[in-house]
Design a protein around this motif. Structure first.
Motif, PDB file in Angstrom:
ATOM      1  N   TRP A 127      14.816   6.407  12.032  1.00 47.02           N
ATOM      2  CA  TRP A 127      15.639   5.274  11.596  1.00 47.02           C
ATOM      3  C   TRP A 127      17.068   5.646  11.228  1.00 47.02           C
ATOM      4  CZ3 TRP A 127      17.643   4.921   6.608  1.00 47.02           C
ATOM      5  CH2 TRP A 127      17.127   5.825   5.675  1.00 47.02           C
ATOM      6  N   LEU A 128      17.298   6.883  10.755  1.00 47.32           N
ATOM      7  CA  LEU A 128      18.660   7.284  10.415  1.00 47.32           C
ATOM      8  C   LEU A 128      19.488   7.634  11.653  1.00 47.32           C
ATOM      9  CD1 LEU A 128      18.719   9.497   7.177  1.00 47.32           C
ATOM     10  CD2 LEU A 128      20.015   7.421   7.634  1.00 47.32           C
ATOM     11  N   LEU A 129      18.812   7.953  12.744  1.00 46.31           N
ATOM     12  CA  LEU A 129      19.497   8.331  13.972  1.00 46.31           C
ATOM     13  C   LEU A 129      19.553   7.198  14.980  1.00 46.31           C
ATOM     14  CD1 LEU A 129      17.869  11.872  14.462  1.00 46.31           C
ATOM     15  CD2 LEU A 129      19.999  11.305  13.271  1.00 46.31           C
ATOM     16  N   ASP A 130      18.865   6.109  14.686  1.00 47.45           N
ATOM     17  CA  ASP A 130      18.790   4.973  15.599  1.00 47.45           C
ATOM     18  C   ASP A 130      20.028   4.091  15.467  1.00 47.45           C
ATOM     19  OD1 ASP A 130      17.996   2.416  16.837  1.00 47.45           O
ATOM     20  OD2 ASP A 130      16.003   3.317  16.900  1.00 47.45           O
ATOM     21  N   ALA A 131      20.535   3.638  16.597  1.00 44.43           N
ATOM     22  CA  ALA A 131      21.722   2.775  16.597  1.00 44.43           C
ATOM     23  C   ALA A 131      21.461   1.443  15.906  1.00 44.43           C
ATOM     24  CB  ALA A 131      22.192   2.533  18.026  1.00 44.43           C
ATOM     25  N   GLU A 132      20.190   1.047  15.807  1.00 46.04           N
ATOM     26  CA  GLU A 132      19.834  -0.224  15.175  1.00 46.04           C
ATOM     27  C   GLU A 132      19.408  -0.039  13.723  1.00 46.04           C
ATOM     28  OE1 GLU A 132      20.311  -3.159  16.653  1.00 46.04           O
ATOM     29  OE2 GLU A 132      21.186  -1.957  18.269  1.00 46.04           O
TER      30      GLU A 132
ATOM     31  N   SER B 186      28.991  10.808   9.342  1.00 43.89           N
ATOM     32  CA  SER B 186      29.533  12.089   8.881  1.00 43.89           C
ATOM     33  C   SER B 186      28.420  13.124   8.738  1.00 43.89           C
ATOM     34  CB  SER B 186      30.258  11.914   7.547  1.00 43.89           C
ATOM     35  OG  SER B 186      31.397  11.091   7.689  1.00 43.89           O
ATOM     36  N   ALA B 187      27.280  12.700   8.211  1.00 46.72           N
ATOM     37  CA  ALA B 187      26.152  13.611   8.037  1.00 46.72           C
ATOM     38  C   ALA B 187      25.632  14.087   9.389  1.00 46.72           C
ATOM     39  CB  ALA B 187      25.037  12.926   7.256  1.00 46.72           C
ATOM     40  N   ILE B 188      25.530  13.176  10.343  1.00 42.55           N
ATOM     41  CA  ILE B 188      25.066  13.533  11.684  1.00 42.55           C
ATOM     42  C   ILE B 188      26.028  14.536  12.322  1.00 42.55           C
ATOM     43  CG2 ILE B 188      24.694  12.660  14.030  1.00 42.55           C
ATOM     44  CD1 ILE B 188      23.611  10.094  12.783  1.00 42.55           C
TER      45      ILE B 188
ATOM     46  N   ALA C 199      21.463  16.949  15.931  1.00 38.40           N
ATOM     47  CA  ALA C 199      21.041  16.712  14.549  1.00 38.40           C
ATOM     48  C   ALA C 199      19.584  16.270  14.479  1.00 38.40           C
ATOM     49  CB  ALA C 199      21.929  15.646  13.918  1.00 38.40           C
ATOM     50  N   THR C 200      18.873  16.791  13.501  1.00 37.53           N
ATOM     51  CA  THR C 200      17.487  16.380  13.269  1.00 37.53           C
ATOM     52  C   THR C 200      17.440  15.475  12.051  1.00 37.53           C
ATOM     53  OG1 THR C 200      17.001  18.261  11.822  1.00 37.53           O
ATOM     54  CG2 THR C 200      16.646  18.569  14.198  1.00 37.53           C
ATOM     55  N   SER C 201      16.426  14.641  11.989  1.00 34.00           N
ATOM     56  CA  SER C 201      16.317  13.707  10.869  1.00 34.00           C
ATOM     57  C   SER C 201      16.217  14.435   9.531  1.00 34.00           C
ATOM     58  CB  SER C 201      15.097  12.799  11.058  1.00 34.00           C
ATOM     59  OG  SER C 201      13.899  13.567  11.156  1.00 34.00           O
ATOM     60  N   GLY C 202      15.486  15.540   9.512  1.00 35.70           N
ATOM     61  CA  GLY C 202      15.333  16.283   8.267  1.00 35.70           C
ATOM     62  C   GLY C 202      16.650  16.799   7.724  1.00 35.70           C
ATOM     63  N   LYS C 203      17.492  17.331   8.624  1.00 30.97           N
ATOM     64  CA  LYS C 203      18.785  17.850   8.188  1.00 30.97           C
ATOM     65  C   LYS C 203      19.699  16.724   7.729  1.00 30.97           C
ATOM     66  CE  LYS C 203      18.893  22.110  10.933  1.00 30.97           C
ATOM     67  NZ  LYS C 203      19.633  22.872  11.970  1.00 30.97           N
ATOM     68  N   VAL C 204      19.658  15.596   8.439  1.00 30.07           N
ATOM     69  CA  VAL C 204      20.519  14.471   8.075  1.00 30.07           C
ATOM     70  C   VAL C 204      20.118  13.913   6.715  1.00 30.07           C
ATOM     71  CG1 VAL C 204      21.258  12.138   8.697  1.00 30.07           C
ATOM     72  CG2 VAL C 204      21.042  13.882  10.464  1.00 30.07           C
ATOM     73  N   ILE C 205      18.826  13.774   6.495  1.00 28.40           N
ATOM     74  CA  ILE C 205      18.341  13.279   5.201  1.00 28.40           C
ATOM     75  C   ILE C 205      18.833  14.170   4.072  1.00 28.40           C
ATOM     76  CG2 ILE C 205      16.265  13.022   3.767  1.00 28.40           C
ATOM     77  CD1 ILE C 205      14.820  12.035   6.279  1.00 28.40           C
ATOM     78  N   ALA C 206      18.769  15.489   4.279  1.00 30.82           N
ATOM     79  CA  ALA C 206      19.203  16.434   3.247  1.00 30.82           C
ATOM     80  C   ALA C 206      20.700  16.361   2.994  1.00 30.82           C
ATOM     81  CB  ALA C 206      18.821  17.856   3.652  1.00 30.82           C
ATOM     82  N   GLU C 207      21.462  15.880   3.971  1.00 32.67           N
ATOM     83  CA  GLU C 207      22.916  15.777   3.841  1.00 32.67           C
ATOM     84  C   GLU C 207      23.353  14.535   3.083  1.00 32.67           C
ATOM     85  OE1 GLU C 207      25.804  17.483   4.881  1.00 32.67           O
ATOM     86  OE2 GLU C 207      24.452  19.197   5.077  1.00 32.67           O
TER      87      GLU C 207
ATOM     88  N   SER D 155      25.713  16.693  15.487  1.00 33.35           N
ATOM     89  CA  SER D 155      25.833  15.489  16.331  1.00 33.35           C
ATOM     90  C   SER D 155      24.553  15.248  17.128  1.00 33.35           C
ATOM     91  CB  SER D 155      27.053  15.610  17.245  1.00 33.35           C
ATOM     92  OG  SER D 155      28.238  15.674  16.457  1.00 33.35           O
ATOM     93  N   ALA D 156      24.598  15.397  18.442  1.00 38.14           N
ATOM     94  CA  ALA D 156      23.431  15.104  19.281  1.00 38.14           C
ATOM     95  C   ALA D 156      22.253  16.019  18.969  1.00 38.14           C
ATOM     96  CB  ALA D 156      23.805  15.212  20.756  1.00 38.14           C
TER      97      ALA D 156
END
Length: 228
Positions: free
Chosen positions: A72-77, A109-111, A119-127, A116-117
């Motif tokens: 959900w954090l990486l989804d465009a919607e 910014s986190a992604i 990026a994993t959800s786990g890393k983004v969540i931690a950011e 960028s492409a």
């Protein structure tokens, strides 16, 4: 012996707040400053545990009902990035405003920081910061995030507004500590003990076992009992 070095170290204006709280006693003021640092460290320990529990509970609540294969954090919607238009009155004129602008920038910014492409959800969540997770319970997110997802992370009957208010206060306290600001009520600032109690109440609702662990390891009560 001169203590001018204290003003040079802390800054006259900053130290004056502690001196005023101690009725002009500079020695006691320095003790209060040291206690303030210790209290901040104890609170940050608990806030850190709360923040990790909160973000993982939120992620679990949303992911459990997210229909796309993309996180959900990486989804465009994602409700964290899609525009949410509200009408605001600015200087007597009504204007449309995208209230999701800040959360979208935070996610993008986190992604980017996470590759960028790649990026994993786990890393983004931690950011993501505590401020970001707090934004997910604002009034603007009621229909897009709270109703379909986040209310399930809390006990039945939990009010979004109460959750939002409590997390906002925790985030404000965290920022005060991070910027080395006074947290003692005697120095005219936030009621840190009350905020801490509200935080623990939220934690009990979203992660009872973490709450039990935190109450067993927290030193906040001990440090506050030693307030000069």
């Amino acid at each position: 012996m001169s203590d001018v070095w204290v003003d040079e170290w802390l800054g006259t204006a900053r130290f004056a707040r502690y001196v005023d709280a101690c009725s002009g006693d500079r020695a006691r003021a320095l003790q209060l400053y040291e206690w303030n640092v210790q209290a901040g460290q104890a609170l940050m320990h608990d806030i850190a545990h709360f923040e990790v529990a909160l973000r993982n509970a939120y992620d679990a609540a949303i992911s459990a009902r997210w229909r796309s294969r993309t996180h959900w954090l990486l989804d465009a919607e994602s409700p964290a990035v899609v525009p949410i238009w509200r009408t605001k009155t600015v200087k007597g004129m009504k204007r449309g405003a995208d209230v999701n602008t800040l959360t979208r920038k935070s996610v993008d910014s986190a992604i980017a920081r996470c590759g960028s492409a790649k990026a994993t959800s786990g890393k983004v969540i931690a950011e993501m910061t505590l401020g970001f997770w707090r934004q997910l319970t604002t009034n603007a997110m009621e229909k897009t995030v709270w109703v379909p997802y986040l209310h399930r992370a809390f006990p039945p009957g939990t009010q979004r507004s109460e959750v939002d208010r409590a997390i906002e206060r925790v985030n404000a306290l965290r920022n005060r500590i991070a910027h080395h600001e006074p947290i003692s009520t005697q120095s005219g600032s936030v009621d840190a003990e009350q905020v801490h109690r509200e935080m623990l109440a939220l934690l009990r609702g979203i992660a009872p076992q973490v709450h039990e662990h935190l109450t067993a390891t927290s030193t906040v009560a001990i440090v506050f009992a030693r307030r000069p």
